[in-house]
Scaffold this motif. Sequence first.
Motif, PDB file in Angstrom:
ATOM      1  N   PRO A  21       0.822  -1.217   0.000  1.00 10.37           N
ATOM      2  CA  PRO A  21       0.000   0.000   0.000  1.00 10.37           C
ATOM      3  C   PRO A  21       0.851   1.262   0.000  1.00 10.37           C
ATOM      4  O   PRO A  21       1.885   1.327   0.672  1.00 10.37           O
ATOM      5  N   ARG A  22       0.415   2.216  -0.773  1.00 13.41           N
ATOM      6  CA  ARG A  22       1.101   3.513  -0.771  1.00 13.41           C
ATOM      7  C   ARG A  22       0.073   4.623  -0.631  1.00 13.41           C
ATOM      8  O   ARG A  22      -1.111   4.444  -0.978  1.00 13.41           O
ATOM      9  N   LEU A  23       0.519   5.745  -0.156  1.00 13.95           N
ATOM     10  CA  LEU A  23      -0.361   6.897   0.003  1.00 13.95           C
ATOM     11  C   LEU A  23      -0.578   7.559  -1.343  1.00 13.95           C
ATOM     12  O   LEU A  23       0.307   7.509  -2.213  1.00 13.95           O
ATOM     13  N   PRO A  24      -1.730   8.171  -1.556  1.00  6.20           N
ATOM     14  CA  PRO A  24      -1.913   8.965  -2.778  1.00  6.20           C
ATOM     15  C   PRO A  24      -0.805  10.012  -2.850  1.00  6.20           C
ATOM     16  O   PRO A  24      -0.469  10.618  -1.838  1.00  6.20           O
ATOM     17  N   ASP A  55      13.575   6.606   2.118  1.00  9.49           N
ATOM     18  CA  ASP A  55      12.829   6.612   0.869  1.00  9.49           C
ATOM     19  C   ASP A  55      13.535   5.890  -0.268  1.00  9.49           C
ATOM     20  O   ASP A  55      13.838   6.473  -1.314  1.00  9.49           O
ATOM     21  N   GLY A  56      13.807   4.624  -0.073  1.00 12.89           N
ATOM     22  CA  GLY A  56      14.267   3.771  -1.165  1.00 12.89           C
ATOM     23  C   GLY A  56      15.590   4.139  -1.809  1.00 12.89           C
ATOM     24  O   GLY A  56      16.161   3.349  -2.542  1.00 12.89           O
ATOM     25  N   GLY A  57      16.082   5.344  -1.594  1.00 10.02           N
ATOM     26  CA  GLY A  57      17.366   5.725  -2.152  1.00 10.02           C
ATOM     27  C   GLY A  57      17.426   5.738  -3.671  1.00 10.02           C
ATOM     28  O   GLY A  57      18.432   5.372  -4.266  1.00 10.02           O
ATOM     29  N   MET A  96       4.577  -0.402   4.222  1.00 10.43           N
ATOM     30  CA  MET A  96       4.060   0.359   3.083  1.00 10.43           C
ATOM     31  C   MET A  96       5.215   0.686   2.141  1.00 10.43           C
ATOM     32  O   MET A  96       6.378   0.447   2.450  1.00 10.43           O
ATOM     33  N   ALA A  97       4.864   1.255   0.998  1.00  7.85           N
ATOM     34  CA  ALA A  97       5.889   1.626   0.019  1.00  7.85           C
ATOM     35  C   ALA A  97       6.777   2.729   0.589  1.00  7.85           C
ATOM     36  O   ALA A  97       6.330   3.558   1.382  1.00  7.85           O
ATOM     37  N   ASP A 121       8.911   5.344   2.387  1.00  3.39           N
ATOM     38  CA  ASP A 121       8.833   5.690   3.802  1.00  3.39           C
ATOM     39  C   ASP A 121       7.424   6.126   4.190  1.00  3.39           C
ATOM     40  O   ASP A 121       7.243   6.938   5.099  1.00  3.39           O
ATOM     41  N   HIS A 122       6.447   5.548   3.504  1.00  5.39           N
ATOM     42  CA  HIS A 122       5.073   6.004   3.733  1.00  5.39           C
ATOM     43  C   HIS A 122       4.571   5.677   5.136  1.00  5.39           C
ATOM     44  O   HIS A 122       3.696   6.353   5.653  1.00  5.39           O
ATOM     45  N   ARG A 123       5.138   4.618   5.733  1.00  7.35           N
ATOM     46  CA  ARG A 123       4.704   4.348   7.105  1.00  7.35           C
ATOM     47  C   ARG A 123       5.164   5.439   8.053  1.00  7.35           C
ATOM     48  O   ARG A 123       4.503   5.752   9.037  1.00  7.35           O
ATOM     49  N   ARG A 124       6.298   6.014   7.755  1.00  3.09           N
ATOM     50  CA  ARG A 124       6.763   7.126   8.568  1.00  3.09           C
ATOM     51  C   ARG A 124       5.817   8.319   8.433  1.00  3.09           C
ATOM     52  O   ARG A 124       5.483   8.981   9.418  1.00  3.09           O
ATOM     53  N   VAL A 125       5.399   8.576   7.199  1.00  2.00           N
ATOM     54  CA  VAL A 125       4.482   9.690   6.974  1.00  2.00           C
ATOM     55  C   VAL A 125       3.153   9.417   7.673  1.00  2.00           C
ATOM     56  O   VAL A 125       2.560  10.306   8.301  1.00  2.00           O
ATOM     57  N   LEU A 126       2.693   8.181   7.581  1.00  2.00           N
ATOM     58  CA  LEU A 126       1.457   7.816   8.272  1.00  2.00           C
ATOM     59  C   LEU A 126       1.584   8.052   9.769  1.00  2.00           C
ATOM     60  O   LEU A 126       0.680   8.592  10.413  1.00  2.00           O
ATOM     61  N   ALA A 127       2.707   7.652  10.328  1.00  2.06           N
ATOM     62  CA  ALA A 127       2.923   7.852  11.768  1.00  2.06           C
ATOM     63  C   ALA A 127       2.904   9.338  12.114  1.00  2.06           C
ATOM     64  O   ALA A 127       2.349   9.748  13.136  1.00  2.06           O
ATOM     65  N   THR A 128       3.469  10.158  11.239  1.00  2.00           N
ATOM     66  CA  THR A 128       3.434  11.605  11.453  1.00  2.00           C
ATOM     67  C   THR A 128       1.995  12.110  11.485  1.00  2.00           C
ATOM     68  O   THR A 128       1.627  12.935  12.319  1.00  2.00           O
ATOM     69  N   GLY A 129       1.184  11.580  10.568  1.00  2.00           N
ATOM     70  CA  GLY A 129      -0.213  11.988  10.507  1.00  2.00           C
ATOM     71  C   GLY A 129      -0.980  11.577  11.746  1.00  2.00           C
ATOM     72  O   GLY A 129      -1.751  12.371  12.306  1.00  2.00           O
ATOM     73  N   LEU A 130      -0.758  10.357  12.176  1.00  2.00           N
ATOM     74  CA  LEU A 130      -1.462   9.877  13.364  1.00  2.00           C
ATOM     75  C   LEU A 130      -1.071  10.701  14.581  1.00  2.00           C
ATOM     76  O   LEU A 130      -1.909  11.093  15.396  1.00  2.00           O
TER      77      LEU A 130
END
Lengths: 302, 302
Positions: free
Chosen positions: B31-34, B76-78, B196-197, B199-208
């Motif tokens: 899963p990735r974020l829009p 982010d995948g480098g 997630m794809a 570093d999207h989990r990091r972004v999600l954690a920031t949102g939460l």
Amino acid sequence: MTGQVVSAELLAVVVAMVDGRPSVLTLGAPPRLPSGPLLPSHLSLQAATRAWVEEQTGRRLGYLEQLYTFADLDRDGGGSGRPISVSYLGLTTPGHPGIGGWRDWYALLPWEDTRTDTTLLDDHIAPGLRRWVESDPAARGERRRRVDTTFGLAGLAWQPELVLQRYELLYESGLVPESPAPWRRPDDELVPGERMAGDHRRVLATGLARLRAKITYRPVVFELMPTSFTLRQLQDCVEALAGRDVHTQNFRRLIEQQDLVEETGDVHAGTGGRPARLYRFRRQVLQERHVAGTKLPTTRAR
Amino acid sequence: MTGQVVSAELLAVVVAMVDGRPSVLTLGAPPRLPSGPLLPSHLSLQAATRAWVEEQTGRRLGYLEQLYTFADLDRDGGGSGRPISVSYLGLTTPGHPGIGGWRDWYALLPWEDTRTDTTLLDDHIAPGLRRWVESDPAARGERRRRVDTTFGLAGLAWQPELVLQRYELLYESGLVPESPAPWRRPDDELVPGERMAGDHRRVLATGLARLRAKITYRPVVFELMPTSFTLRQLQDCVEALAGRDVHTQNFRRLIEQQDLVEETGDVHAGTGGRPARLYRFRRQVLQERHVAGTKLPTTRAR
DNA sequence: CGCCCTTATGCTACATCTGAGCAAAAGGCG
DNA sequence: CGCCTTTTGCTCAGATGTAGCATAAGGGCG
């Protein structure tokens, strides 16, 4: 569907208390914030910001937090290309001067200091905003409501942390010199306050807003204090940041009961009154628990 | 001294309550974020985010606020070039499904839900972190302190809003699959939770983290509620977001005394108990004053 | 030196807010 | 009807916040 080529720029709002006044580090004239592009050698945006501030002002920063990222097409001088501006808020002590200068931030955003008098608000800003409200019959109700809540008019409370909203409203209503030309006012109708390069005043307002909000829930004031200080100096600092007064005795109690500080054993005399005890920040509290920062014991009457 | 050529990417953490569970809008697998690049046609970063979410998911967003801007070299995948990721938090209601799917965010960050049981924390995470603490004798004290405060171990309180710090600690200690290879653990030592794809989990954690903090001081929960709801549904929503329980009667009192809601006059029956009154959000409070949002009447015992 | 001014500090009265729990109201269901 | 559930009303004690009085302890000055 390929992305636009953009350049990323870092901007720093570096704050310190200079002679009891909150001040921001600026360069040149019109004053601009320390800034620079993101380079391949920079490991992160924060590292890049530190590097640029250090290079341009000779100052090594401690506390630094990200503020906001801007990339509006219609702001920032409208040069070529599209800069993405990532802004940071840094807190420090004046220390050695270095390059660049400290500028009183209430000289840049004079309407934000509501402690002394409100003649600026009453004589310049309110009338100017009223004219703007009336100038569009269709949007009048909406505009009036917005003006009243952001500037605490019509009996509403002045909300210290709405700094950015107030600046944006002045910008939109053509009351600051950097407002877009079509709505420009004659000079004598403009609101006093020194303008800055580009949209730097907007970034400064963002920083002030963040700082005002943050001191109420995290103990960040201490980043601005010398290692040893009296409770009165701390209170002065908080009041200067918040732009409003707090209740002295209750402020003391609040600070003490949270174990935010400890006595150094020394006292500070020579202010013409009883000598004050000196304290230092107990930096360990940051680790011990989630400490609630410097709440403002608000005075009921504004 | 010319800037690096960079590409700017927008990322959206779009949250809604789906079947009583906080969920985030994702695309594809993993899963990735829009997301999408900033284009010349976009007037602002926020407008660009709206456009990409709408194009990729068919969903028009209401509430949208900027989260954070990342540009770390080592995350982010480098890939090639250096993407600047500007992330946004959007709040909405599930409505029609559109493209993409809602994914329970506690399936992505399972350790963040402390309501049901703490076996995950006790059996998987704490031991894994302990191993990491012990693995570097030099940094042991520092690491232990950090682990204890971020995860509320050793008698310290669990702090709901430290979501990002917890994720970063798991990342650093090699307990999530996206951790850098050198510190990789065997599969059975990894902490459960779908990755997630990028570093999207990091972004999600920031949102939460932002959302948890924000519901305590601004009335944003209502952005996630249908137009008409019972106070129990509102409470369920708050509890699900905060990952902890609140005191029902005091929660009601808090909501009512702030005039955040008004009765619709209807009731909602069929839950096998006394029918509940239906309320709607009084959106006007946002203009009336600085309303303190949904404070959490915390239960003293954890 | 003694008086007064100033600033610092201690403390108390009172209001409000919060956390916690008891209990009644009002449907569903066997 | 009696028992279950969920919703709603209410009370009460402790914590926290607001406001103000009172005392301590220096400096300056006649």
